[in-house]
Design an enzyme around this catalytic site. Structure first.
Site, PDB file in Angstrom:
ATOM      1  N   LYS A 189       0.834  -1.209   0.000  1.00 35.16           N
ATOM      2  CA  LYS A 189       0.000   0.000   0.000  1.00 35.16           C
ATOM      3  C   LYS A 189       0.873   1.265   0.000  1.00 35.16           C
ATOM      4  O   LYS A 189       2.083   1.174   0.013  1.00 35.16           O
ATOM      5  CB  LYS A 189      -0.975  -0.030   1.176  1.00 35.16           C
ATOM      6  CG  LYS A 189      -1.960  -1.219   1.112  1.00 35.16           C
ATOM      7  CD  LYS A 189      -2.936  -1.110  -0.058  1.00 35.16           C
ATOM      8  CE  LYS A 189      -3.590  -2.422  -0.465  1.00 35.16           C
ATOM      9  NZ  LYS A 189      -4.603  -2.930   0.407  1.00 35.16           N
TER      10      LYS A 189
HETATM   11  C1  LIG Z   1      -5.624  -4.054   0.705  1.00 34.27           C
HETATM   12  C2  LIG Z   1      -7.071  -3.772   0.790  1.00 34.27           C
HETATM   13  C3  LIG Z   1      -7.820  -4.105   1.924  1.00 34.27           C
HETATM   14  C4  LIG Z   1      -7.270  -4.927   3.057  1.00 34.27           C
HETATM   15  O1  LIG Z   1      -6.168  -4.366   3.688  1.00 34.27           O
HETATM   16  P1  LIG Z   1      -5.380  -5.254   4.778  1.00 34.27           P
HETATM   17  O2  LIG Z   1      -4.562  -4.224   5.503  1.00 34.27           O
HETATM   18  O3  LIG Z   1      -4.532  -6.221   4.009  1.00 34.27           O
HETATM   19  O4  LIG Z   1      -6.378  -5.913   5.630  1.00 34.27           O
HETATM   20  C5  LIG Z   1      -9.144  -3.729   1.975  1.00 34.27           C
HETATM   21  N1  LIG Z   1      -9.731  -3.080   0.956  1.00 34.27           N
HETATM   22  C6  LIG Z   1      -9.043  -2.755  -0.169  1.00 34.27           C
HETATM   23  C7  LIG Z   1      -9.755  -2.007  -1.247  1.00 34.27           C
HETATM   24  C8  LIG Z   1      -7.701  -3.100  -0.292  1.00 34.27           C
HETATM   25  O5  LIG Z   1      -7.039  -2.810  -1.409  1.00 34.27           O
END
Ligand SMILES: *Cc1c(COP(=O)(O)O)cnc(C)c1O
Length: 389
Positions: A189
């Site tokens: 991210k």
């Molecule tokens: C990555 C992601 C999540 C989940 O994030 P985590 O930190 O891995 O739980 C939820 N929603 C979207 C749109 C994502 O891209």
């Protein structure tokens, strides 16, 4: 052209990460305490929210958000079909049911018009998950915006901002717009803690509930519960909570990443502007539609859509890019196509024409601040070649 090796994503951790993590390791206290509280304080400040609650994933944040808003067995909640499964799965944890909605072609966002129309068909719906797709904020503000539409229909808003830090709309940061916003610090991210997440809200009652439920329902503040200088052992269990707290090791990484969030964002904006400029003339693709100013966009992903009449399929194009050393990804195979949701809710692709059109042709190009103009040039030339242009 000499072949390059360009992965789809690359984590940059060459700032203060190592120093801050070493400090935590040497402190003798590894789990939730001072670093986590500091990350919460700094993150709340960065988005302009009253409260920030650190957790160990965005999925945990989404789950706690829905729980705090009173989503329970039988509740129905709107979810865009173009998202990661976490957005919908947390509703099932609570026995609630997602109602999947189609997204806008070009932005992959839920629009106020879609939510308005759906609210008329499903008057009992309690809440909506708004995904700020790719880092571009949905139309939240102003007359006819999602905040207003949802208020009018009594629908609470949970923002899935896993792609959207830092991101802005009408001069306001995502994280201080709706009832509650959830961010991801997963490794790929826009900023990372390895694994981690953050929930922000301006609502004192939501913050209080989330802070209770993220640590087993223990009725004491998360830091005073753990810190060695508070000898009190007595606590009560006020609710059936979860084990969702973030460790200080992860928080230390997050503090170093947060210092560079705008630098990373600006680097991704440079990539996006390069792609928008260099790929603009390509007949056989659609570029992402920009509704925000480029500097208000978090630019987490750069999804293009290959048109069906083009020379190659999406899958073949990804193969050809890989043969030439370039990683690409797909965001997303829509949830209405996933076996679990399709079978549980008898979903049909015919009800999601925009998501279907996106899914058939979408691929995401590499986008991170470490990409040089030379890398970007190689990617654009290679893509043109793959598309016979
Ligand atoms: C990555 C992601 C999540 C989940 O994030 P985590 O930190 O891995 O739980 C939820 N929603 C979207 C749109 C994502 O891209």
């Amino acid at each position: 052209m000499t072949m390059k090796k360009i992965p789809y994503c690359k984590v940059v951790c060459d700032g203060n990460e190592l120093r801050y993590v070493r400090d935590v390791l040497e402190s003798g206290w590894l789990t939730t305490a001072g670093r986590t509280l500091e990350l919460e304080r700094r993150f709340a400040e960065a988005v302009g929210a009253r409260h920030a609650c650190a957790v160990n994933s965005c999925t945990a944040a989404l789950h706690l958000a829905a729980e705090a808003l009173g989503i329970r067995p039988g509740s129905r909640v709107f979810v865009p079909t173009m998202t990661f499964t976490a957005t919908a799965e947390v509703l099932r944890y609570l026995g609630a049911d997602p109602v999947f909605l189609d997204v806008e072609y070009g932005t992959c966002l839920l629009t106020p018009e879609t939510v308005e129309a759906a609210a008329r068909c499903f008057p009992d719906v309690k809440a909506v998950m708004i995904v700020h797709f790719g880092g571009q904020a949905a139309s939240m503000t102003g007359t006819g915006g999602l905040l207003e539409v949802c208020r009018r229909h009594g629908i609470r808003i949970i923002e899935d901002a896993a792609h959207a830090f830092p991101s802005r709309i009408d001069g306001r940061m995502v994280g201080a717009l709706g009832d509650v916003t959830c961010f991801s610090f997963y490794a790929n991210k826009t900023i990372t803690t390895g694994e981690g997440g953050m929930l922000t809200t301006n609502d004192d009652t939501i913050a209080k509930r989330v802070k209770l439920m993220r640590l087993h329902g223990i009725d004491r503040d998360i830091s005073s519960c753990f810190t060695a200088d508070n000898p009190s052992w007595e606590y009560d269990i006020a609710g059936l909570g979860y084990k969702y707290n973030l460790s200080d090791i992860n928080a230390a990484i997050g503090l170093a990443q947060l210092e560079r969030a705008e630098e990373f964002r600006a680097g991704r904006q440079r990539c996006a502007e390069f792609y928008l400029r260099e790929l603009a003339g390509l007949e056989c693709i659609d570029l992402p539609l920009l509704r925000s100013a480029p500097q208000d966009h978090a630019w987490h992903i750069f999804p293009i859509v290959l048109k069906p009449q083009g020379p190659v399929t999406r899958n073949r194009c990804i193969e050809m890019l890989a043969e030439r050393g370039i990683g690409a990804s797909v965001h997303y195979k829509p949830l209405h196509r996933m076996t679990y949701y399709r079978e549980a809710y008898c979903l049909s692709p015919d009800d999601y024409p925009n998501a279907e059109r996106i899914w058939q042709g979408c691929l995401s190009l590499p986008m991170y601040s470490a990409l040089s103009d030379d890398d970007l040039d190689y990617i654009c030339c290679t893509l043109r070649h793959c598309l016979g242009a």
